[in-house]
Design an enzyme around this catalytic site. Sequence first.
Site, PDB file in Angstrom:
ATOM      1  N   TRP A 168       0.853  -1.196   0.000  1.00 23.43           N
ATOM      2  CA  TRP A 168       0.000   0.000   0.000  1.00 23.43           C
ATOM      3  C   TRP A 168       0.894   1.253   0.000  1.00 23.43           C
ATOM      4  CZ3 TRP A 168      -1.685   2.713   4.940  1.00 23.43           C
ATOM      5  CH2 TRP A 168      -2.576   3.746   4.661  1.00 23.43           C
ATOM      6  N   ASP A 194      -1.541  -5.754   9.149  1.00 24.01           N
ATOM      7  CA  ASP A 194      -2.365  -4.602   8.795  1.00 24.01           C
ATOM      8  C   ASP A 194      -3.682  -5.176   8.276  1.00 24.01           C
ATOM      9  OD1 ASP A 194      -3.545  -2.345   7.862  1.00 24.01           O
ATOM     10  OD2 ASP A 194      -1.979  -1.802   6.436  1.00 24.01           O
ATOM     11  N   LYS A 205     -13.285   0.748   5.388  1.00 18.66           N
ATOM     12  CA  LYS A 205     -13.885   0.042   4.240  1.00 18.66           C
ATOM     13  C   LYS A 205     -15.072  -0.809   4.669  1.00 18.66           C
ATOM     14  CE  LYS A 205      -9.891   1.323   2.579  1.00 18.66           C
ATOM     15  NZ  LYS A 205      -9.438   2.064   1.438  1.00 18.66           N
TER      16      LYS A 205
HETATM   17  C1  PLP Z   1      -3.449  -1.950   3.393  1.00 18.96           C
HETATM   18  C2  PLP Z   1      -4.062  -0.722   3.985  1.00 18.96           C
HETATM   19  N1  PLP Z   1      -3.756  -0.383   5.236  1.00 18.96           N
HETATM   20  C3  PLP Z   1      -4.283   0.677   5.823  1.00 18.96           C
HETATM   21  C4  PLP Z   1      -5.173   1.492   5.159  1.00 18.96           C
HETATM   22  C5  PLP Z   1      -5.660   2.649   5.962  1.00 18.96           C
HETATM   23  O1  PLP Z   1      -6.837   3.196   5.692  1.00 18.96           O
HETATM   24  P1  PLP Z   1      -7.541   4.132   6.781  1.00 18.96           P
HETATM   25  O2  PLP Z   1      -6.493   4.984   7.383  1.00 18.96           O
HETATM   26  O3  PLP Z   1      -8.535   4.889   5.994  1.00 18.96           O
HETATM   27  O4  PLP Z   1      -8.172   3.227   7.759  1.00 18.96           O
HETATM   28  C6  PLP Z   1      -5.519   1.197   3.832  1.00 18.96           C
HETATM   29  C7  PLP Z   1      -6.394   2.057   3.050  1.00 18.96           C
HETATM   30  O5  PLP Z   1      -6.479   2.051   1.869  1.00 18.96           O
HETATM   31  C8  PLP Z   1      -4.959   0.054   3.247  1.00 18.96           C
HETATM   32  O6  PLP Z   1      -5.259  -0.320   2.010  1.00 18.96           O
END
Ligand code: PLP
Length: 423
Positions: free
Chosen positions: A153, A234, A270
Amino acid sequence: MRRQRLVAARAAAAVGQKTAPWFSGVEVEMAPPDPILGITEAFKADGSADKLNLGVGAYRTEELAPYVLEVVKKAEAKMLEKGENKEYLPIDGLAAFKKATVELLLGADSPAVKEGRVATIQSLSGTGSLRVAGQFLSRFCSGRTLYISDPTWGNHKAIFTDAGVPWKTYRYFDPETVGLDEEGMMADLKAAPEGSVVLLHGCAHNPTGVDPTKEQWKQICDLCHERQLLPFFDVAYQGFATGSLEEDAFAPRLFVEEGHDVIVCQSYSKNLGLYAERIGALNIVASDKDSAARILSQLKKIARPMYSNPPVHGARIVTEVIGNKDMFDEWKGEMEMMSGRIMTVRGELYDHLTRMAPEKDWSFVKRQIGMFSYTGMTPDQVANMTGKHHIYMTKDGRISLAGLSSSKAEYLAAAMVDSVRNF
Ligand SMILES: Cc1ncc(COP(=O)(O)O)c(C=O)c1O
């Protein structure tokens, strides 16, 4: 710098200004746009009626509109009815949320939860949880390298760089098979110094959509024991990858059951569509209650000067939904609906691509899971997708299928075929 400020001060005096603008004396370079969120800015500025934003991983309806889950609306209505106050939360967040979130992750019967061995802190969604975890690693585990999958990511490297955590990458993706590079991954993790930390995507690996099988997870788990690696998960898509909260928590649950100390970051962006509420959690599973208590005390010490305490609204929504059987079931239904719609457009995209360019094997589109498809498109091909076809996507060739509708699948397929054939 001082001289620059002096010159600016003299120039200001010459035109009758009291002082030179303070920032004329400091060099602030223009930062490049964010590789993911910058795409949305470019998309908004595009006047084409055909434009399609497949950059950011956010769920859209068939009409390509943002979606607020029905169950979230119900939870908010209940919260309004209760008339809860807006007092500060404790540094580590809402107690009821903490209980709900760790049970959702590991299961209510998890011995680690029952024995009080998990230090949980409510954080600013996935990103904020990762950042606090990074700070914890750099403060207490200095000298340990974090191993990150290649690719990963777009924000991971920046988060850990800013937190001062040294990182390296391990091989993950095999472009030949468009699948997991099992040999490369295992070899790189075997070669990592004992005691290193390994960042793993709990499910729906971003950007590749390629996850280890259950058997492969078991091998990774054993390897972590063998090399004394700390698994760091994660989990940004629990329930969103397969539609099942349990299935998608398989990997972190396995590692905890197998006796590892584990770090797990959770996000509700999500799976509950709470993108802007910034609600998530950091969980550190330790071997005993006392270690967990000490870890929690330090996580609080990290959070306090960073953001003091987390926001309450999203935490209450999550707590309401998980704590009420009807709402919980309704949430599961909505998650199945969302992940089901993504699977449907995957199938449609695959059908169009195969019909238009049968010479190429497009089966990866159907095999990958989660929100994304990692297309293998080159930067030139991606530039053509955006420049000619007004399709916005990340430069690494990732498209978010959560931003695609059935009615636009053919348009996307035609643009992909044009780009792949001509660049
Ligand atoms: C692999 C991964 N980790 C963490 C996140 C963190 O998203 P958020 O900070 O919106 O919870 C995302 C968002 O796209 C992600 O794809």
